[in-house]
Enzyme design. Structure first.
Site, PDB file in Angstrom:
ATOM      1  N   ASP A 163     -42.685  -0.618   9.368  1.00 56.29           N
ATOM      2  CA  ASP A 163     -43.667  -0.387  10.207  1.00 56.29           C
ATOM      3  C   ASP A 163     -43.670  -1.735  11.156  1.00 56.29           C
ATOM      4  O   ASP A 163     -44.668  -2.529  10.969  1.00 56.29           O
ATOM      5  CB  ASP A 163     -44.983  -0.281   9.537  1.00 56.29           C
ATOM      6  CG  ASP A 163     -46.266  -0.277  10.383  1.00 56.29           C
ATOM      7  OD1 ASP A 163     -46.007   0.240  11.658  1.00 56.29           O
ATOM      8  OD2 ASP A 163     -47.351  -0.626   9.615  1.00 56.29           O
TER       9      ASP A 163
ATOM     10  N   CYS B 267     -44.886   1.489  17.056  1.00 52.61           N
ATOM     11  CA  CYS B 267     -46.173   1.335  17.896  1.00 52.61           C
ATOM     12  C   CYS B 267     -45.861   0.978  19.250  1.00 52.61           C
ATOM     13  O   CYS B 267     -46.954   0.396  19.916  1.00 52.61           O
ATOM     14  CB  CYS B 267     -47.316   0.393  17.122  1.00 52.61           C
ATOM     15  SG  CYS B 267     -46.641  -1.352  17.063  1.00 52.61           S
TER      16      CYS B 267
ATOM     17  N   ARG C  81     -50.904   5.776   4.973  1.00 58.14           N
ATOM     18  CA  ARG C  81     -50.892   5.010   3.633  1.00 58.14           C
ATOM     19  C   ARG C  81     -51.312   5.985   2.648  1.00 58.14           C
ATOM     20  O   ARG C  81     -50.984   5.881   1.651  1.00 58.14           O
ATOM     21  CB  ARG C  81     -51.732   3.672   3.632  1.00 58.14           C
ATOM     22  CG  ARG C  81     -51.095   2.715   4.681  1.00 58.14           C
ATOM     23  CD  ARG C  81     -51.873   1.291   4.439  1.00 58.14           C
ATOM     24  NE  ARG C  81     -53.406   1.234   5.078  1.00 58.14           N
ATOM     25  CZ  ARG C  81     -53.529   0.502   6.197  1.00 58.14           C
ATOM     26  NH1 ARG C  81     -52.490  -0.084   6.696  1.00 58.14           N
ATOM     27  NH2 ARG C  81     -54.581   0.666   6.554  1.00 58.14           N
TER      28      ARG C  81
ATOM     29  N   ASP D 186     -42.853  -9.818   4.946  1.00 61.93           N
ATOM     30  CA  ASP D 186     -43.666  -9.990   6.267  1.00 61.93           C
ATOM     31  C   ASP D 186     -43.083 -11.431   6.487  1.00 61.93           C
ATOM     32  O   ASP D 186     -42.791 -12.302   5.664  1.00 61.93           O
ATOM     33  CB  ASP D 186     -44.959  -9.874   5.831  1.00 61.93           C
ATOM     34  CG  ASP D 186     -45.772  -9.621   7.314  1.00 61.93           C
ATOM     35  OD1 ASP D 186     -46.024  -8.448   7.455  1.00 61.93           O
ATOM     36  OD2 ASP D 186     -45.937 -10.484   8.032  1.00 61.93           O
ATOM     37  N   SER D 187     -43.358 -11.688   7.809  1.00 64.29           N
ATOM     38  CA  SER D 187     -43.040 -13.166   8.196  1.00 64.29           C
ATOM     39  C   SER D 187     -44.433 -14.003   7.840  1.00 64.29           C
ATOM     40  O   SER D 187     -44.248 -15.069   8.120  1.00 64.29           O
ATOM     41  CB  SER D 187     -42.817 -13.255   9.606  1.00 64.29           C
ATOM     42  OG  SER D 187     -43.531 -12.607  10.308  1.00 64.29           O
TER      43      SER D 187
ATOM     44  N   PHE E 285     -42.539  -5.282   7.009  1.00 65.83           N
ATOM     45  CA  PHE E 285     -43.645  -5.370   7.735  1.00 65.83           C
ATOM     46  C   PHE E 285     -45.131  -5.156   7.067  1.00 65.83           C
ATOM     47  O   PHE E 285     -45.695  -4.430   7.595  1.00 65.83           O
ATOM     48  CB  PHE E 285     -43.426  -4.778   9.020  1.00 65.83           C
ATOM     49  CG  PHE E 285     -42.379  -4.914   9.769  1.00 65.83           C
ATOM     50  CD1 PHE E 285     -41.917  -6.072  10.649  1.00 65.83           C
ATOM     51  CD2 PHE E 285     -41.125  -4.162   9.808  1.00 65.83           C
ATOM     52  CE1 PHE E 285     -40.729  -6.555  11.242  1.00 65.83           C
ATOM     53  CE2 PHE E 285     -39.991  -4.431  10.338  1.00 65.83           C
ATOM     54  CZ  PHE E 285     -39.781  -5.388  11.185  1.00 65.83           C
TER      55      PHE E 285
HETATM   56  N1  SAH Z   1     -47.823  -2.025   7.715  1.00 62.69           N
HETATM   57  C1  SAH Z   1     -48.689  -2.961   8.047  1.00 62.69           C
HETATM   58  C2  SAH Z   1     -49.121  -3.262   9.150  1.00 62.69           C
HETATM   59  C3  SAH Z   1     -47.888  -4.025   9.885  1.00 62.69           C
HETATM   60  S1  SAH Z   1     -48.084  -4.722  11.371  1.00 62.69           S
HETATM   61  C4  SAH Z   1     -50.022  -2.151   7.307  1.00 62.69           C
HETATM   62  O1  SAH Z   1     -50.203  -1.164   7.030  1.00 62.69           O
HETATM   63  O2  SAH Z   1     -51.267  -2.866   7.165  1.00 62.69           O
HETATM   64  C5  SAH Z   1     -46.641  -5.742  11.470  1.00 62.69           C
HETATM   65  C6  SAH Z   1     -46.329  -6.933  10.563  1.00 62.69           C
HETATM   66  O3  SAH Z   1     -45.154  -7.486  11.121  1.00 62.69           O
HETATM   67  C7  SAH Z   1     -47.248  -7.990  10.649  1.00 62.69           C
HETATM   68  O4  SAH Z   1     -47.933  -8.572   9.631  1.00 62.69           O
HETATM   69  C8  SAH Z   1     -46.302  -9.375  11.237  1.00 62.69           C
HETATM   70  O5  SAH Z   1     -46.856 -10.494  10.565  1.00 62.69           O
HETATM   71  C9  SAH Z   1     -44.904  -8.985  10.621  1.00 62.69           C
HETATM   72  N2  SAH Z   1     -43.952  -9.175  11.562  1.00 62.69           N
HETATM   73  C10 SAH Z   1     -43.579  -9.313  12.834  1.00 62.69           C
HETATM   74  N3  SAH Z   1     -42.250  -9.502  12.945  1.00 62.69           N
HETATM   75  C11 SAH Z   1     -41.560  -9.739  11.736  1.00 62.69           C
HETATM   76  C12 SAH Z   1     -40.412  -9.940  11.438  1.00 62.69           C
HETATM   77  N4  SAH Z   1     -39.464 -10.220  12.325  1.00 62.69           N
HETATM   78  N5  SAH Z   1     -40.102 -10.029  10.096  1.00 62.69           N
HETATM   79  C13 SAH Z   1     -40.939  -9.905   9.052  1.00 62.69           C
HETATM   80  N6  SAH Z   1     -42.210  -9.646   9.258  1.00 62.69           N
HETATM   81  C14 SAH Z   1     -42.622  -9.577  10.791  1.00 62.69           C
END
Ligand code: SAH
Length: 412
Positions: A316, A356, A220, A261-262, A239
């Site tokens: 991500d 990840c 970040r 995000d979901s 995400f």
């Molecule tokens: N980039 C973020 C961390 C991401 S973690 C940071 O820097 O803090 C992954 C995220 O993906 C989670 O918040 C989860 O809610 C979301 N997620 C998981 N599957 C998803 C999907 N199919 N569509 C949208 N979001 C999703």
């Protein structure tokens, strides 16, 4: 005297090479009836000392090694090991080039030679995850020692909260557990300075993992390092969780930031954080960020169909491959995401893309992204190989520790 484990002669090598796991199939004999969770001494077939660790017959990984020296695992040992891990973080984050952060991983399990133990620091609070039976049995003592050792490094800890609500505990025969281990209950939200003036909200009790994704802190920060002051950017943060990359982008040159995000709760926190950084009275600033609750796969298909374009796309996703058997399916998922992400990037723009999944190697991930690029008909250059922040060290003898990999690409 501790109980004894004898390793099969043809399975000694990884133990001698300091891999911390001994699988059930590598064990020739268990002597003196150790209780589940107890400390055991690992001997070669000839009776030579190899290592000392803890035992759990319920787990496929029956022994996790704590030391390769013939030394007792007592309070003094724990104190030394905790000090070693905490000293590294104190050294890493007292850098003259970077603003200090008050959030980082203090103990990274096997990678700090403390299998099964994760400890994250969020300001004055610590969050502990006990992933194995022995660590679960020891967690109250460990919590007490953590407070003492932190104080020696001028870190005054107000409380330690447990977030052992992880599926892997099932493999150790453990239930999931959360709750206060020591000290004061943490507040609803903790604002952590994530390597810069951007403050990220963390909900220790209800957030993902231990509350946040500390492993991404350095990536970040790259938004500042690479992009600040060069030009303005339209950023798509896929995400987004609580805004992480989007908040840094907004602070350092983002013009329009779309977070997808979901999780509704995560997006609400992202918006709250945005209001924290910028002046809500300034309509231009606030209008520039959006928080979209959607499935990213669907969102991307729609955005491509609408012909949307961005300067930077961050992708991500959560872990797609939880085991080797899921690699093919996961690879299709990563390819789909990256193919559509490429289509959304302006010529001269950037893609920051991650996996990840521990089961997907760095090489394989690069191949998947290459496949997506080929199908998209675009061109790209690798600007940087990305990994987890420095507070997530990887033990050289434990390649499984390297789960987060990413690429920063320039796209034409
Ligand atoms: N980039 C973020 C961390 C991401 S973690 C940071 O820097 O803090 C992954 C995220 O993906 C989670 O918040 C989860 O809610 C979301 N997620 C998981 N599957 C998803 C999907 N199919 N569509 C949208 N979001 C999703």
């Amino acid at each position: 005297m501790t109980a004894t484990i004898i390793v099969k002669p043809n399975r000694e090598k990884p133990v001698r090479n300091q891999h911390p796991w001994i699988f059930s199939g590598a064990i020739a004999e268990v002597r003196d009836n150790p209780a589940p969770g107890e400390i055991v001494t690992v001997l070669s077939h000839k009776g030579d000392f190899l290592a000392r660790g803890y035992w759990n017959p319920k787990s496929q990984i029956q022994v996790r090694i704590l030391t390769w020296q013939d030394e007792p695992i007592d309070e003094d040992w724990w104190r030394r090991m905790l000090k070693r891990a905490i000293a590294l973080r104190r050294e890493l984050y007292i850098s003259p080039d970077e603003p200090p952060t008050n959030a980082y991983r203090l103990i990274n399990a096997e990678n700090d030679f403390l299998p099964g133990l994760i400890v994250d620091r969020y300001s004055d609070w610590l969050v502990l995850q006990a992933l194995t039976l022995h660590i679960d049995q020891q967690k109250h003592q460990i919590a007490q020692l953590l407070v003492e050792v932190c104080a020696e490094y001028d870190l005054e800890i107000k409380g330690i909260y447990e977030r052992s609500d992880v599926d892997v505990r099932g493999k150790e025969g453990l239930q999931q557990e959360t709750g206060l281990l020591l000290g004061d209950v943490p507040p609803e939200l903790i604002w952590v300075g994530d390597l810069a003036r951007v403050m990220i909200p963390v909900d220790i009790r209800r957030g993902h993992k231990t509350g946040g994704y500390l492993d991404q802190a350095r990536n970040r920060w790259l938004f500042f390092d690479l992009f600040s002051m060069s030009r303005e950017f339209d950023v798509l943060n896929l995400f987004s969780y609580t805004g992480g990359f989007g908040l840094f982008a907004a602070a350092f040159g983002g013009r329009r930031i779309i977070n997808v995000d979901s999780s509704r709760e995560a997006l609400e926190l992202a918006e709250q954080a945005m209001l924290n950084i910028f002046d809500p009275a300034d309509e231009d600033e606030m209008k520039s960020s959006e928080y979209i609750q959607a499935d990213v796969f669907e969102y991307l298909r729609d955005a491509v169909a609408e012909g949307q374009q961005f300067d930077i796309v961050v992708c991500d996703p959560p872990k797609f491959a939880h085991s080797a058997g899921q690699v093919d399916k996961a690879a299709r998922g990563y390819k789909d995401l990256n193919l559509n992400a490429f289509k959304l990037i302006k010529s001269g723009g950037y893609l920051m893309t991650f996996s990840c999944s521990g089961a997907i190697s760095r090489d394989l991930f690069q191949k998947i992204v290459f496949g997506a690029l080929a199908d998209s008909g675009r061109q790209a250059q690798i600007i940087r190989h990305l990994g987890a922040s420095d507070d997530h060290p990887i033990a050289l003898t434990f390649p499984e520790g390297e789960y987060l990999k990413g690429l920063l690409l320039r796209v034409y």
